[in-house]
Design a protein around this motif. Structure first.
Motif, mmCIF file in Angstrom:
data_model
loop_
_atom_site.group_PDB
_atom_site.id
_atom_site.type_symbol
_atom_site.label_atom_id
_atom_site.label_comp_id
_atom_site.label_asym_id
_atom_site.label_seq_id
_atom_site.Cartn_x
_atom_site.Cartn_y
_atom_site.Cartn_z
ATOM 1 N N PHE A 35 0.826 -1.199 0.000
ATOM 2 C CA PHE A 35 0.000 0.000 0.000
ATOM 3 C C PHE A 35 0.867 1.259 0.000
ATOM 4 O O PHE A 35 0.631 2.200 -0.754
ATOM 5 N N ALA A 36 1.896 1.269 0.852
ATOM 6 C CA ALA A 36 2.765 2.442 0.960
ATOM 7 C C ALA A 36 3.524 2.710 -0.342
ATOM 8 O O ALA A 36 3.830 3.866 -0.671
ATOM 9 N N MET A 37 3.801 1.653 -1.093
ATOM 10 C CA MET A 37 4.526 1.798 -2.364
ATOM 11 C C MET A 37 3.594 2.166 -3.513
ATOM 12 O O MET A 37 4.029 2.327 -4.650
ATOM 13 N N GLY A 38 2.305 2.290 -3.228
ATOM 14 C CA GLY A 38 1.355 2.694 -4.260
ATOM 15 C C GLY A 38 0.810 1.553 -5.088
ATOM 16 O O GLY A 38 0.154 1.782 -6.112
ATOM 17 N N ASP A 39 1.063 0.309 -4.672
ATOM 18 C CA ASP A 39 0.572 -0.857 -5.405
ATOM 19 C C ASP A 39 -0.865 -1.147 -4.991
ATOM 20 O O ASP A 39 -1.160 -2.100 -4.275
ATOM 21 N N ILE A 40 -1.789 -0.298 -5.452
ATOM 22 C CA ILE A 40 -3.184 -0.428 -5.070
ATOM 23 C C ILE A 40 -4.058 0.123 -6.195
ATOM 24 O O ILE A 40 -3.720 1.136 -6.817
#
Length: 242
Positions: A35-40
């Motif tokens: 989530f923090a890496m933007g994989d959403i």
């Protein structure tokens, strides 16, 4: 419920709790790191926003530093902690009752001016007990064990193993130790001499070292799911080993 931490930013802790709730509800199958890496996806983000909105119904307060206010954050001194708890209790026209406070964790709180390390941590233990009395609540304090525990055959902390303070037993109504055998042994190994367990990755051993209103020296095997931030009592049939 109030969670006081010097370990994690409140935004990171909030994100972890929401992602854990999302995984628990099987609405988002992502880790906090993903989530923090933007994989959403957009759909997952919408679910996250909804769970975040729903979380306001759960009375959890967090006291700690903020990523949004790094330049302004006060040091987590005793005065700051008590002042923040006072503000929480006065919330909603003095109708807020604090049921329990978690302190994460003792050795991360700043050294008090004019004291050495041990004296400071001992003073914090007295502070946490006084907070329980002042706010008519319960104080739960996380304490790091000494490194010497790692050298034991069975690395289970005892009352003498709290790092840098001898005031743990004197200040506490109850003392428990926690150990994850998987941190020391492989899955399938046997852990312990008395009623040993065959280790699985999610096993957690809870030992009662002191209990003011009951008998100490008992233990329970628990199931610990760090991805959900959840602890359950291990069913007896799953503790029989392979």
């Amino acid at each position: 419920c109030v969670y006081i931490t010097t370990e994690t930013a409140v935004e990171n802790l909030s994100t972890f709790l929401i992602i854990a709730e999302a995984r628990e509800q099987q609405r988002i199958n992502k880790t906090t790191t993903e989530f923090a890496m933007g994989d959403i996806t957009d759909a997952e983000w919408a679910e996250f926003e909804q769970i975040n909105a729903d979380s306001i119904l759960f009375p959890i307060w967090m006291i700690g530093h903020s990523l949004d206010r790094e330049a302004k954050r006060p040091e987590m001194t005793p005065d700051v902690i008590v002042s923040a708890l006072d503000q929480i209790q006065k919330w909603n026209n003095d109708k807020t009752e604090i049921d329990i406070c978690f302190f994460d964790y003792l050795q991360r709180f700043p050294i008090i001016n004019g004291m050495d390390v041990r004296g400071s941590y001992s003073a914090y233990m007295d502070l946490f007990k006084n907070i329980a009395i002042k706010f008519d609540t319960h104080s739960v304090v996380g304490i790091q064990a000494k490194r010497e525990v790692d050298d034991k055959k069975w690395p289970v902390p005892t009352l003498r193993d709290g790092a840098e303070t001898g005031n743990i037993e004197a200040s506490s109504q109850n003392v428990f130790s926690l150990v994850r055998p998987r941190m020391y042994y492989s899955v399938g190994d046997v852990f312990g001499d008395k009623n040993p367990m065959v280790i699985e990755k999610d096993h957690l051993l809870l030992s009662c070292l002191k209990q003011t209103n009951g008998e100490p020296n008992w233990y329970k095997w628990l199931k610990f799911a760090p991805e959900y931030n959840r602890i359950d009592v291990l069913e007896e049939r799953s503790a029989l080993g392979a």
